[in-house]
Design a protein around this motif. Structure first.
Motif, PDB file in Angstrom:
ATOM      1  N   ALA A   8       0.837  -1.201   0.000  1.00 49.31           N
ATOM      2  CA  ALA A   8       0.000   0.000   0.000  1.00 49.31           C
ATOM      3  C   ALA A   8       0.872   1.252   0.000  1.00 49.31           C
ATOM      4  O   ALA A   8       1.652   1.476   0.916  1.00 49.31           O
ATOM      5  CB  ALA A   8      -0.924   0.000   1.209  1.00 49.31           C
ATOM      6  N   THR A   9       0.750   2.066  -1.043  1.00 51.05           N
ATOM      7  CA  THR A   9       1.448   3.345  -1.084  1.00 51.05           C
ATOM      8  C   THR A   9       0.627   4.372  -0.319  1.00 51.05           C
ATOM      9  O   THR A   9      -0.521   4.129   0.052  1.00 51.05           O
ATOM     10  CB  THR A   9       1.619   3.817  -2.536  1.00 51.05           C
ATOM     11  N   LYS A  33      -3.456   4.366   0.404  1.00 52.11           N
ATOM     12  CA  LYS A  33      -4.011   4.528   1.750  1.00 52.11           C
ATOM     13  C   LYS A  33      -4.970   5.717   1.802  1.00 52.11           C
ATOM     14  O   LYS A  33      -6.032   5.651   2.423  1.00 52.11           O
ATOM     15  CB  LYS A  33      -2.878   4.723   2.764  1.00 52.11           C
ATOM     16  N   HIS A  34      -4.583   6.803   1.137  1.00 48.76           N
ATOM     17  CA  HIS A  34      -5.424   8.002   1.122  1.00 48.76           C
ATOM     18  C   HIS A  34      -6.758   7.725   0.432  1.00 48.76           C
ATOM     19  O   HIS A  34      -7.826   8.107   0.930  1.00 48.76           O
ATOM     20  CB  HIS A  34      -4.686   9.142   0.419  1.00 48.76           C
ATOM     21  N   LEU A  35      -6.703   7.038  -0.712  1.00 50.51           N
ATOM     22  CA  LEU A  35      -7.929   6.716  -1.449  1.00 50.51           C
ATOM     23  C   LEU A  35      -8.832   5.790  -0.635  1.00 50.51           C
ATOM     24  O   LEU A  35     -10.060   5.980  -0.573  1.00 50.51           O
ATOM     25  CB  LEU A  35      -7.579   6.072  -2.786  1.00 50.51           C
ATOM     26  N   ILE A  36      -8.231   4.775  -0.004  1.00 52.79           N
ATOM     27  CA  ILE A  36      -9.022   3.834   0.796  1.00 52.79           C
ATOM     28  C   ILE A  36      -9.651   4.548   1.986  1.00 52.79           C
ATOM     29  O   ILE A  36     -10.822   4.307   2.324  1.00 52.79           O
ATOM     30  CB  ILE A  36      -8.138   2.657   1.257  1.00 52.79           C
ATOM     31  N   ALA A  91      -4.323   3.745  -9.745  1.00 49.15           N
ATOM     32  CA  ALA A  91      -3.117   3.768  -8.917  1.00 49.15           C
ATOM     33  C   ALA A  91      -2.445   2.405  -8.919  1.00 49.15           C
ATOM     34  O   ALA A  91      -1.216   2.301  -8.935  1.00 49.15           O
ATOM     35  CB  ALA A  91      -3.468   4.194  -7.493  1.00 49.15           C
ATOM     36  N   LEU A  92      -3.247   1.339  -8.926  1.00 44.71           N
ATOM     37  CA  LEU A  92      -2.687  -0.009  -8.952  1.00 44.71           C
ATOM     38  C   LEU A  92      -1.981  -0.297 -10.281  1.00 44.71           C
ATOM     39  O   LEU A  92      -1.017  -1.052 -10.326  1.00 44.71           O
ATOM     40  CB  LEU A  92      -3.780  -1.048  -8.710  1.00 44.71           C
ATOM     41  N   THR A  93      -2.482   0.292 -11.382  1.00 42.83           N
ATOM     42  CA  THR A  93      -1.823   0.060 -12.674  1.00 42.83           C
ATOM     43  C   THR A  93      -0.407   0.608 -12.654  1.00 42.83           C
ATOM     44  O   THR A  93       0.497   0.042 -13.272  1.00 42.83           O
ATOM     45  CB  THR A  93      -2.593   0.710 -13.849  1.00 42.83           C
ATOM     46  N   LEU A  94      -0.193   1.708 -11.935  1.00 39.84           N
ATOM     47  CA  LEU A  94       1.144   2.286 -11.864  1.00 39.84           C
ATOM     48  C   LEU A  94       2.039   1.457 -10.949  1.00 39.84           C
ATOM     49  O   LEU A  94       3.225   1.264 -11.222  1.00 39.84           O
ATOM     50  CB  LEU A  94       1.065   3.733 -11.359  1.00 39.84           C
TER      51      LEU A  94
END
Length: 205
Positions: free
Chosen positions: A44-45, A49-52, A81-84
């Motif tokens: 988790a970047t 974390k911010h998005l969640i 974000a996960l694609t990056l």
């Protein structure tokens, strides 16, 4: 996890599992791309974390009907974000403490000047070593060629622009990331990712 397939998961200590269900025309394509490296576990970047946390805070309001669009935007941002994260990142410097100076100098230069035209000859002249010596040491300590590393850096920046700047043309992105033109970017991008920049952008927006 692909909800259309049977999944088995467990934890070695007490924990709570929380699921988000993604549904939409391009979700399967995004999932396939994110799990292309045969893994669906990610560190988790801070962005994730911010998005969640934003999603959790919306849950607490229980205003699901009124916030449907906001939920949708946040969930897609999470997938993007996960694609990056799923991309092979440029070389991790933490493992290069004993790397020859010529290699660290080359890495630093490629990271900073990826948008410019770079040749091995010019790079070696700048560092003060022969092309054969740099190529040999670069591959030994990074497990990649100079050209391969430069390409990965450029593609990483292209993907960032494709997912954050929807109004920027493919031609502009190609120019800003060190590619000769749109045709050159399309060819390299397709080789590296299995899809064109336009298709990548389409599944992200």
């Amino acid at each position: 996890m692909d909800c259309k397939k049977r999944n088995h998961y467990f934890a070695t200590s007490d924990c709570k599992f929380i699921f988000f269900h993604f549904n939409g025309d391009q979700v399967q394509a995004l999932y396939d791309y994110v799990t292309n490296a045969k893994t669906n576990c990610f560190q988790a970047t801070e962005e994730l974390k911010h998005l969640i946390n934003q999603i959790f805070n919306l849950f607490k309001t229980r205003a699901f009907a009124d916030k449907e669009t906001t939920f949708s935007v946040l969930l897609y941002q999470l997938l993007i974000a996960l694609t990056l994260i799923a991309d092979p990142a440029p070389t991790d410097r933490s493992s290069l403490k004993q790397t020859p100076q010529m290699v660290t100098q080359a890495l630093d230069y490629l990271d900073k000047h990826y948008a410019q035209k770079i040749t091995i000859a010019a790079l070696c002249k700048r560092i003060g070593v022969s092309p054969s010596l740099l190529s040999q040491n670069f591959r030994a300590y990074t497990d990649n060629s100079v050209h391969g590393y430069l390409t990965s850096v450029r593609i990483l920046h292209v993907k960032g622009m494709l997912t954050t700047a929807p109004d920027l043309s493919i031609a502009d992105i190609a120019e800003q990331c060190g590619f000769h033109d749109t045709s050159h970017l399309n060819k390299v991008f397709s080789t590296e990712t299995g899809m064109t920049p336009s298709k990548f952008r389409k599944i992200c927006f």
